[in-house]
Write an enzyme that holds these catalytic residues in place. Sequence first.
Site, PDB file in Angstrom:
ATOM      1  N   SER A 238      46.686  36.107  35.159  1.00 53.56           N
ATOM      2  CA  SER A 238      47.910  36.898  35.089  1.00 53.56           C
ATOM      3  C   SER A 238      48.486  37.027  36.492  1.00 53.56           C
ATOM      4  CB  SER A 238      47.611  38.277  34.514  1.00 53.56           C
ATOM      5  OG  SER A 238      46.863  39.010  35.465  1.00 53.56           O
ATOM      6  N   LYS A 239      49.611  37.698  36.546  1.00 52.54           N
ATOM      7  CA  LYS A 239      50.341  37.854  37.794  1.00 52.54           C
ATOM      8  C   LYS A 239      49.454  38.320  38.946  1.00 52.54           C
ATOM      9  CE  LYS A 239      54.831  39.310  36.714  1.00 52.54           C
ATOM     10  NZ  LYS A 239      55.605  40.454  36.428  1.00 52.54           N
ATOM     11  N   ARG A 240      48.481  39.133  38.598  1.00 52.02           N
ATOM     12  CA  ARG A 240      47.678  39.692  39.675  1.00 52.02           C
ATOM     13  C   ARG A 240      46.837  38.625  40.378  1.00 52.02           C
ATOM     14  NH1 ARG A 240      42.720  41.365  38.165  1.00 52.02           N
ATOM     15  NH2 ARG A 240      42.693  40.802  35.983  1.00 52.02           N
ATOM     16  N   HIS A 241      46.685  37.447  39.776  1.00 55.07           N
ATOM     17  CA  HIS A 241      45.955  36.367  40.440  1.00 55.07           C
ATOM     18  C   HIS A 241      46.865  35.523  41.331  1.00 55.07           C
ATOM     19  CE1 HIS A 241      43.453  37.100  36.798  1.00 55.07           C
ATOM     20  NE2 HIS A 241      42.523  37.108  37.717  1.00 55.07           N
ATOM     21  N   GLY A 242      48.137  35.870  41.373  1.00 56.62           N
ATOM     22  CA  GLY A 242      49.068  35.069  42.163  1.00 56.62           C
ATOM     23  C   GLY A 242      50.094  34.454  41.240  1.00 56.62           C
TER      24      GLY A 242
END
Length: 468
Positions: A238-242
């Site tokens: 998800s977004k939190r991984h980049g």
Amino acid sequence: MTIRTRFAPSPTGYLHVGGARTALFSWLYARKHGGRFVLRIEDTDLERSTAESVQAILDGMSWLGLDYDEGPFYQTQRFDRYKEIIQQLLEQGDAYHCYCSKDELEEMREQQRANKEKPRYDGRCRELTEPKPGIEPVIRFKNPTTGSVIVRDMIRGNVEFKNAELDDLIIARPDGTPTYNLTVVVDDMDMQMTHVIRGDDHLNNSPRQINIFKALGAEPPKFAHVPMILGDDGARLSKRHGAVGVMSYRDQGYLPEALLNYLVRLGWSHGDQEIFSIQEMIELFDIEDVNKAASSFNTEKLLWLNQQYIKNSTPTHIADHLAWHMQQHDVDISVGPSLEKIAVLYQERAKTLVEMAESSLFFYNKVTSFDEKAAMKNLNQASLPLLQNMQSRLSALSEWLAEPIHTEIKACADMHEVGMGKVAQPIRVAITGNTVSPSLDVTLELLGRERTLAAIEFAIDWINNQDS
Ligand code: GLU
């Protein structure tokens, strides 16, 4: 039978790399079998769907080169058709109005929990004959209550679901709009899909959809549920991984083939081969060979692949993609060398097109200031005579080519009894503003005599001004 596959994204954000991999698998399957690939935009969630997201999907597909033979079809344009099917299901007794209020449903679930049963709709409105006044009903599908449904999944094998565990799902909301499971079935039926390849978050929907297909007297397609992509911490990517949007990979300087190659290898392999041309992917890929387990996204490997693609693509192909990056820097390409030449110069050096664009900007923009450290070390009284000597040598050079330029640099160094670096580095700073460039002779050849001499002149003036 013509194989027909589809990609059916909901336009509620960017085109996620996981979605892109699903699209790629569906596309490869159709291409491999000489079939048809359809794009369908599932935009019935009016609150979450946006025109920008639709555009992001179309842009992503086009950048990746995943061309579709039919569509894009928009579900919002097919409401009449869904109504017709809902009506048909009502008339044939496979659907019914449900008047249960939120409170009633909540109470039902409470009761089930208390009895240690799995919370589900108990079908209490199935046999109603009279409408309940004052309540806008939903419409539910009458799921069979006995037996089981087997999803014959091309990746996971047979997955069995007991009908008793599937409750009567809502196919139309109180305002009459259809829900996801209904629209998907109607579309897959009308669009004659033979294979549905999608994320495994939809596996639980498949038995319900198969039951609706059967109620409509239609043959369900074959299914393949693709495992999800995880981030490096094992959680769903998800977004939190980049970056997870396809277009952000373009922005970061990846070639689309590198991303496709990376995505095809996520959960699929062919011996220990790492690099696959699109043609090879079409020939070798088979949905049945996709791994059941989820795979993790590895940016390092993607970067490595990108580098391989930059090294091995034709300069023309790189130039086509580099052009977009140069536009982002607002440079006028016509004042410098062709982008093909830039590609040749940097193919062995750049890992991304962003790097390539940034390091070649000096070919198009005149240097008007220098990196402070670079200037201090290289543009000073010691280098002044070297620059002046090179200025006259280069003005007098009969052929503006790398080899004679190299000879002059060497001659200048010999004459001043210094290493070649002492001559090359000040020129490098003069033309780039900094200390990095590919081999100087080749770089100067590309930059051209006029611009080289102008840059040296500017550097000489700059040194002289420092002392005055
Ligand atoms: N629209 C659904 C999604 O984006 C996909 C539905 C399907 O492939 O059947 O998750």
